[in-house]
Motif scaffolding. Structure first.
Motif, PDB file in Angstrom:
ATOM      1  N   PHE A 663       0.829  -1.209   0.000  1.00 51.88           N
ATOM      2  CA  PHE A 663       0.000   0.000   0.000  1.00 51.88           C
ATOM      3  C   PHE A 663       0.858   1.252   0.000  1.00 51.88           C
ATOM      4  O   PHE A 663       1.958   1.274   0.552  1.00 51.88           O
ATOM      5  N   ASP A 666       0.510   7.071   1.656  1.00 56.16           N
ATOM      6  CA  ASP A 666      -0.478   8.153   1.646  1.00 56.16           C
ATOM      7  C   ASP A 666      -1.864   7.679   2.052  1.00 56.16           C
ATOM      8  O   ASP A 666      -2.669   8.459   2.562  1.00 56.16           O
ATOM      9  N   LEU A 667      -2.127   6.410   1.819  1.00 56.05           N
ATOM     10  CA  LEU A 667      -3.438   5.877   2.159  1.00 56.05           C
ATOM     11  C   LEU A 667      -3.775   6.116   3.625  1.00 56.05           C
ATOM     12  O   LEU A 667      -4.924   6.267   4.003  1.00 56.05           O
ATOM     13  N   SER A 669      -3.167   8.622   5.454  1.00 58.01           N
ATOM     14  CA  SER A 669      -3.079  10.020   5.854  1.00 58.01           C
ATOM     15  C   SER A 669      -4.274  10.473   6.691  1.00 58.01           C
ATOM     16  O   SER A 669      -4.169  11.408   7.457  1.00 58.01           O
ATOM     17  N   THR A 670      -5.410   9.842   6.537  1.00 57.99           N
ATOM     18  CA  THR A 670      -6.563  10.288   7.319  1.00 57.99           C
ATOM     19  C   THR A 670      -7.118   9.141   8.165  1.00 57.99           C
ATOM     20  O   THR A 670      -6.973   7.973   7.820  1.00 57.99           O
ATOM     21  N   GLU A 672     -10.181   8.438   8.550  1.00 52.09           N
ATOM     22  CA  GLU A 672     -11.238   7.773   7.798  1.00 52.09           C
ATOM     23  C   GLU A 672     -10.655   6.688   6.898  1.00 52.09           C
ATOM     24  O   GLU A 672     -11.202   5.587   6.808  1.00 52.09           O
ATOM     25  N   ASN A 673      -9.553   6.996   6.251  1.00 47.76           N
ATOM     26  CA  ASN A 673      -8.920   6.006   5.388  1.00 47.76           C
ATOM     27  C   ASN A 673      -8.424   4.807   6.169  1.00 47.76           C
ATOM     28  O   ASN A 673      -8.496   3.675   5.708  1.00 47.76           O
ATOM     29  N   LYS A 676     -11.180   2.569   6.618  1.00 40.39           N
ATOM     30  CA  LYS A 676     -11.505   1.844   5.392  1.00 40.39           C
ATOM     31  C   LYS A 676     -10.533   0.700   5.164  1.00 40.39           C
ATOM     32  O   LYS A 676     -10.907  -0.394   4.753  1.00 40.39           O
ATOM     33  N   PHE A 677      -9.281   0.989   5.440  1.00 43.30           N
ATOM     34  CA  PHE A 677      -8.249  -0.033   5.304  1.00 43.30           C
ATOM     35  C   PHE A 677      -8.551  -1.218   6.226  1.00 43.30           C
ATOM     36  O   PHE A 677      -8.479  -2.374   5.844  1.00 43.30           O
ATOM     37  N   ASN A 679     -11.407  -2.114   7.349  1.00 41.41           N
ATOM     38  CA  ASN A 679     -12.554  -2.858   6.849  1.00 41.41           C
ATOM     39  C   ASN A 679     -12.204  -3.702   5.629  1.00 41.41           C
ATOM     40  O   ASN A 679     -12.793  -4.756   5.407  1.00 41.41           O
ATOM     41  N   GLY A 744      -4.029   1.681  -3.307  1.00 42.34           N
ATOM     42  CA  GLY A 744      -4.619   2.710  -2.464  1.00 42.34           C
ATOM     43  C   GLY A 744      -4.215   4.121  -2.834  1.00 42.34           C
ATOM     44  O   GLY A 744      -4.269   5.021  -2.005  1.00 42.34           O
ATOM     45  N   VAL A 745      -3.781   4.306  -4.082  1.00 42.09           N
ATOM     46  CA  VAL A 745      -3.473   5.692  -4.473  1.00 42.09           C
ATOM     47  C   VAL A 745      -4.606   6.279  -5.302  1.00 42.09           C
ATOM     48  O   VAL A 745      -5.381   5.566  -5.879  1.00 42.09           O
TER      49      VAL A 745
ATOM     50  N   PHE B  12     -12.433  -0.077  -4.777  1.00 39.46           N
ATOM     51  CA  PHE B  12     -11.725   0.421  -3.593  1.00 39.46           C
ATOM     52  C   PHE B  12     -11.465   1.913  -3.743  1.00 39.46           C
ATOM     53  O   PHE B  12     -10.367   2.407  -3.578  1.00 39.46           O
ATOM     54  N   GLU B 311      -7.899  15.209   5.866  1.00 44.67           N
ATOM     55  CA  GLU B 311      -8.465  14.851   7.162  1.00 44.67           C
ATOM     56  C   GLU B 311      -9.479  13.716   7.000  1.00 44.67           C
ATOM     57  O   GLU B 311     -10.021  13.521   5.946  1.00 44.67           O
TER      58      GLU B 311
END
Ligand code: SF4
Ligand code: SF4
Lengths: 745, 311
Positions: A663, A666-667, A669-670, A672-673, A676-677, A679, A744-745, B12, B311
């Motif tokens: 991965f 950058d994935l 970075s947040t 929320e991400n 997601k990762f 999940n 994931g980019v 994804f 964010e």
């Protein structure tokens, strides 16, 4: 990270421990008296001599002490044994049929046990002297067989060896205190260590520190015995009772425990380069697996994460080490904190993490039909990817089935495309070929062709299995002391003393065989663009003059790793056929074979022995590694890869089934991400998968690191089943990491 | 049979709404934004593109083209414009390396449903779903209506990303099958809007206001294009518009400028000067500091705002 740890990390990266090492340990235990002793007793004596004489050292600031400084035992084989081994050694490596390569060998080429950790729980409970006493008592029994007596004699000798080894450290501390001008603090510290190690020479450890120190002594001396890839089992469970006790008593704080664990981990990293191996190992391929998490001991339905689990994770976060290999057992009801911590470590680029999903792995282990439910719940990860029962298994991992090879045999009437081994002369002998199934004209449908492929594959598996069974094993008196059933029965693991005797075989290049067979199906049997015969010729010529065809295969045909049903079904058929065939056999101990889809170093190294393949791969190019898609062929992102892989029944792969995902950093970075990762991974396991490992890095960083290695000294990446310092890898392994698709980019 | 022209399906996809999603990019757009970051989405037709880095110079394309449209020069196979209008696609079929490739593919409703449902398990675990993007998805409204209805049978969360420049009726038709609208607000000044996107913004703003009366879940998205949308004046205008029309209840997302789009233009070989010249200005992605400052503007007015991918 405290000052001590920072210092120790610095001198580790500078390889300060190397200066204590001996290139060659001279000496022999052979003399008129010993020559006639049985081989296991001789080996025990050699072990004892080694640990009594090898250099020992304590570095500044070290809390956990010890370490291997020699890489061979004193001579203990008689002249006859050496002579005889020259005639009848089945252990000579060849890259096709007898590729039992991931094991260490002794002086006469016999295979030394690897990977199996001792039963540390029992050692901590009983202490060293207990083993000596136990053996001594058994030796007084009347009806003992000679072999049993020899075993117990060897147990006494190796325990005496360890004890005098630790005693040497006591003396070393005495000497240091007497002769060196130590700072007051350090002197007090060493005096305390002295007291602690002096205590565990005889007694079971009574504090957390003593237990960790004892584990380290035994672990490092296992390497001395010649055992390699030794794992450490479920440390968070094994050490928990003493940790809890110390904390309750108020003699240790959590921070102190963290410091001890960090010192321990740094010491493990003293083993990451193994100069005694018979092949060119990559630094970091040590098999020093530490397992954390998983079911609670004694309560199979509860997840057993505890504070120590998090201390170990914290240590990995702070140190960023390449060892240990961290096998994290997770399950549906794992603590949310564990998930979060893992995501955090991954986002920091820690590459030494392997996720094992208990709910599915345990089912796969059940299907092997030898393990008790209790033992399954207590399984431990070892080596790169495997799971066994610590202190009960005498597991062997044996070689690789290169799935592309049977296809070559089929295309070239039983011959290999490349008949020279460019790296390891001698030439692959012509006798090492597959079955000649005759002319290619006779295959009218793809199904017929597939059947013929399976015939070759079946033959290949049979040959490798029979060679594994023929390989000779060495006695391992030291590790055999700490395997429960060996001790009870008075039998070395070589003689089948362990309760579980599983042998694994891995199959590599799954993506490439699926893509290759699909290309044949499409081009030969459906579109009739080429005949099998022509295709065989084109491949033999490395696509020379057929670049159009090669480009078409690469760019226009669907590939493994994109959730494309037709290709995925071929992968499933081949993988499950391999598992089915292999598990029909039993090994030399009557134990089971277990199938695994991984690749070891095949993808860069052994693949040089495979010619051009119908998936468009030219001679010398890499293959995919483990169960991952071929480089650059995964166009649909991680969910596509996961769909492909999930199509295969993981319960047939009790040996392991490894997917690697790379991965982009950058994935993460947040927040929320990250969620997601998480999940994504959870869905992966929900779909029946068992294992997953990662590299999280930006390819740009890797390219920078190639240019300026000095700036990226502690950048770690996943190699095949372990993490390594990127800049220390050979260029081809570096390139492979770079070429993996960054998701994931 | 109903078909849609789609130029990309991204699995994804993680920047297009909650959870793990599949984003479908519908081809064809009713605006002509000069900074467009998805130039492939512009035309509603299937187009042929050429990537010279992939070409192996096998000349197969030259041989099959019956009207001699393809250049011998490896650096630009198609003469002046992006594509050949003859649409026979023979060169694409024959090109082994993928150097000549098609952008845009036709899907039937059921096929697209099948493809999006492949990742159903991932949507379920992550509370994700399907995002319709473009181009302007609402242009292919008949298809989308059917498509969304079918997805809803599987309880898939649905999002539409729109620039808003379509008849209100197109919104109305799918409003009940769409969970969230991501609505682009670009430039408030009408004349500037015309000069940068080719159209007036009246219809767009009206649609947003109507939508706000019908629909609770709307996210207002503001692409930050340096010197065009990302100016103090424009952002303050936007904020005022939001406040005056009581749109403050909605989440606002700022989309930082993405330099990658430049590369994309080069890659797809667009040499249409009118589009390209905005990239000659060497526009730079905003720094973190600038982004945070922009964010402050909104926060000061009590708006819920976040910066995408930060964010
Ligand atoms: S689409 Fe047909 S006419 Fe146009 S360039 Fe290709 S082959 Fe020639
Ligand atoms: S067919 Fe493709 S690869 Fe061959 S010359 Fe034309 S563009 Fe290049």
């Amino acid at each position: 990270m405290d000052r001590r740890i920072e210092y120790l990390k610095k001198i580790l990266l500078a390889n300060s421990h190397h200066k204590y090492r001996l290139d060659e340990f001279d000496g022999t235990i052979l003399n008129k008296d010993t020559e006639n002793l049985p081989p296991n007793v001789r080996k025990a004596l050699a072990f004892k001599k080694a640990v009594e004489e090898m250099p020992i050292y304590i570095q500044e600031e070290e809390l956990i002490i010890g370490g291997r400084t020699i890489f061979n035992l004193p001579k203990y084989h008689t002249r006859e044994e050496i002579k005889e081994s020259k005639f009848s050694n089945n252990n000579i490596y060849d890259p096709i049929f007898n590729n039992v390569y991931n094991e260490s060998i002794d002086e006469i080429g016999d295979h030394v046990s690897d990977t199996n950790p001792p039963n540390y729980g029992k050692i901590i409970k009983n202490g060293l002297q207990w083993y000596w006493d136990f053996a001594n008592e058994r030796l007084n029994e009347d009806n003992l067989e000679t072999d049993q007596a020899n075993y117990y004699k060897s147990v006494k000798i190796v325990i005496e060896g360890v004890q005098s080894h630790i005693r040497r450290y006591v003396e070393l501390i005495d000497k240091k205190i007497k002769e060196e001008k130590l700072l007051e603090n350090r002197e007090r510290e060493l005096a305390k260590i002295r007291k602690d190690i002096n205590y565990i020479i005889i007694n079971p450890p009574k504090t957390f520190f003593q237990a960790v120190q004892l584990i380290y002594f035994i672990h490092t001396l296992l390497w001395v015995e010649g055992v390699c890839l030794v794992s450490l089992a479920r440390l968070d469970q094994i050490l928990w009772p003493l940790y809890e006790k110390d904390l309750k008593k108020g003699i240790m704080t959590e921070d102190m425990a963290l410091e001890i664990i960090e010192c321990f981990i740094i010491k493990l990293n003293h083993e990451v380069d193994r100069p005694n191996s018979r092949f060119t190992w990559l630094k970091g391929d040590t098999g020093q697996a530490v397992t954390i998490g998983g079911t609670k001991e004694g309560n199979m339905n509860k997840s057993g994460e505890n504070d120590l689990t998090f201390i170990i994770l914290k240590a990995i976060e702070e140190l960023g080490p390449i060892d240990p290999h961290l096998h994290v057992r997770i399950m549906k009801n794992s603590d949310k904190k564990v998930w979060n911590m893992i995501i955090k470590l991954l986002s920091l680029g820690r590459a030494n993490i392997l996720l094992n999903y208990d709910d599915n792995i345990e089912k796969a282990l059940e299907k092997v039909k030898i393990y008790s439910g209790q033992d399954i719940a207590n399984y431990t990860g070892v080596g790169c990817w495997e799971q066994i029962i610590a202190g009960k298994s005498s597991y062997r991992q044996c070689g690789t089935i290169e799935l592309l090879r049977p296809l070559e045999w089929l295309l070239y009437k039983g011959h290999n495309a490349i008949d020279k081994d460019p790296k390891r002369n001698p030439i692959i002998d012509n006798k090492y070929t597959g079955i000649n199934l005759g002319s290619l004209d006779k295959y009218k449908t793809f199904e017929e062709f597939m059947d013929a492929y399976k015939t070759e594959l079946r033959y290949y598996i049979l040959m490798v299995v029979s060679n594994i069974i023929k390989t000779r094993l060495a006695y391992n008196p030291f590790i055999s002391t700490f395997v429960d059933d060996c001790l009870d029965a008075g039998k070395d693991i070589k003689d089948g003393g362990a309760k579980y005797k599983e042998t694994d075989l891995q199959a590599s290049s799954l993506a490439n065989i699926a893509d290759s067979l699909y290309a044949i199906k499409k081009l030969v049997f459906e579109e009739k663009e080429s005949t099998l015969k022509d295709l065989a010729k084109i491949l033999k010529d490395n696509f020379c003059g057929y670049e159009n065809l090669r480009q078409k295969i690469i760019n226009k045909l669907p590939k493994y790793g994109n959730g494309f049903k037709e290709v995925d079904d071929i992968a499933k058929e081949v993988a499950e056929f391999f598992a089915g065939e292999l598990t029909r056999y039993t090994n030399g101990w009557g134990g089971p074979f277990r199938a695994r889809i991984t690749g070891g170093q095949s993808y860069v190294d052994n693949i040089k022995l495979i010619g051009a393949t119908p998936d468009g791969r030219k001679i010398g190019d890499y293959t995919s590694f483990n169960a991952s898609p071929q480089l650059g062929c995964d166009k649909e992102g991680p969910t596509g890869i996961i769909r492909t892989v999930s199509n295969i029944d993981k319960l047939k792969f009790a040996g392991g089934f490894i997917l690697d995902l790379k991965f982009s950093k950058d994935l993460f970075s947040t927040q929320e991400n990250k969620e997601k990762f998480k999940n994504l991974i959870k869905t992966y396991f929900k779909l029946g998968n068992i294992q997953l490992q990662f590299t999280v890095v930006n390819s740009k960083t890797l390219r920078e690191a190639q240019k300026h290695p000095e700036l990226y000294k502690d950048l770690t990446v996943r190699v095949w089943g372990f993490s390594a310092y990127f800049v220390e890898l050979p260029k081809e392994y570096q390139d492979h990491v770079i070429r993996r698709t960054e998701l994931g980019v | 049979m109903l078909y849609a022209n789609v130029f990309d399906i991204k699995k994804f996809s993680i920047y297009d709404g909650p959870g793990i999603r599949t984003t479908i990019f519908f081809k064809g757009c009713s605006l002509n934004c000069k900074w467009c970051q998805n130039p492939e989405g512009h035309s509603a037709k299937i187009e042929l593109y050429y990537d010279k880095n992939k070409c192996i110079n096998c000349n197969s394309c030259l041989t099959v083209c019956s009207i001699g449209k393809i250049n011998k020069s490896i650096s630009s196979r198609f003469s002046n414009e992006i594509k050949c209008l003859n649409d026979c696609s023979k060169c694409y079929d024959v090109c082994p390396s993928g150097a000549i490739y098609e952008i845009g593919k036709c899907y039937e409703v059921d096929e697209l449903v099948r493809i999006t449902l492949e990742d159903l398990e991932f949507y379920k675990t992550s509370v994700g779903g399907v995002t319709l993007s473009g181009g302007e998805p609402l242009l292919q409204i008949d298809f989308i209506e059917k498509f969304l209805k079918k997805l809803k049978k599987y309880k898939v969360n649905t999002i539409i990303e729109t620039a808003g420049f379509v008849e209100w009726d197109n919104f109305y038709k799918i409003i009940n099958y769409t969970d969230i609208f991501y609505f682009d607000l670009k430039i408030l000044n009408k004349y500037e809007h015309i000069s940068y996107t080719g159209q007036s913004n009246e219809l767009i703003l009206n649609n947003l206001l109507k939508l706000s009366r019908e629909k609770s879940e709307v996210v207002i998205r503001i692409p930050l294009i340096p010197e065009i949308t990302d100016t103090d004046e424009n952002l303050i205008n936007i904020i005022d518009f939001i406040k005056n029309n009581k749109l403050g209840k909605y989440d606002i997302e700022l989309l930082p400028y993405n330099e990658l789009a430049k590369e994309k233009y080069k890659k797809v070989g667009i040499n249409c000067k009118s589009i390209n010249k905005y990239f000659d200005r060497k526009m730079k992605a905003q720094t973190r500091e600038i982004l945070l400052e922009r964010k402050k503007l909104f926060i000061k007015k009590g708006l819920k705002v976040r910066i995408l991918s930060l964010e």
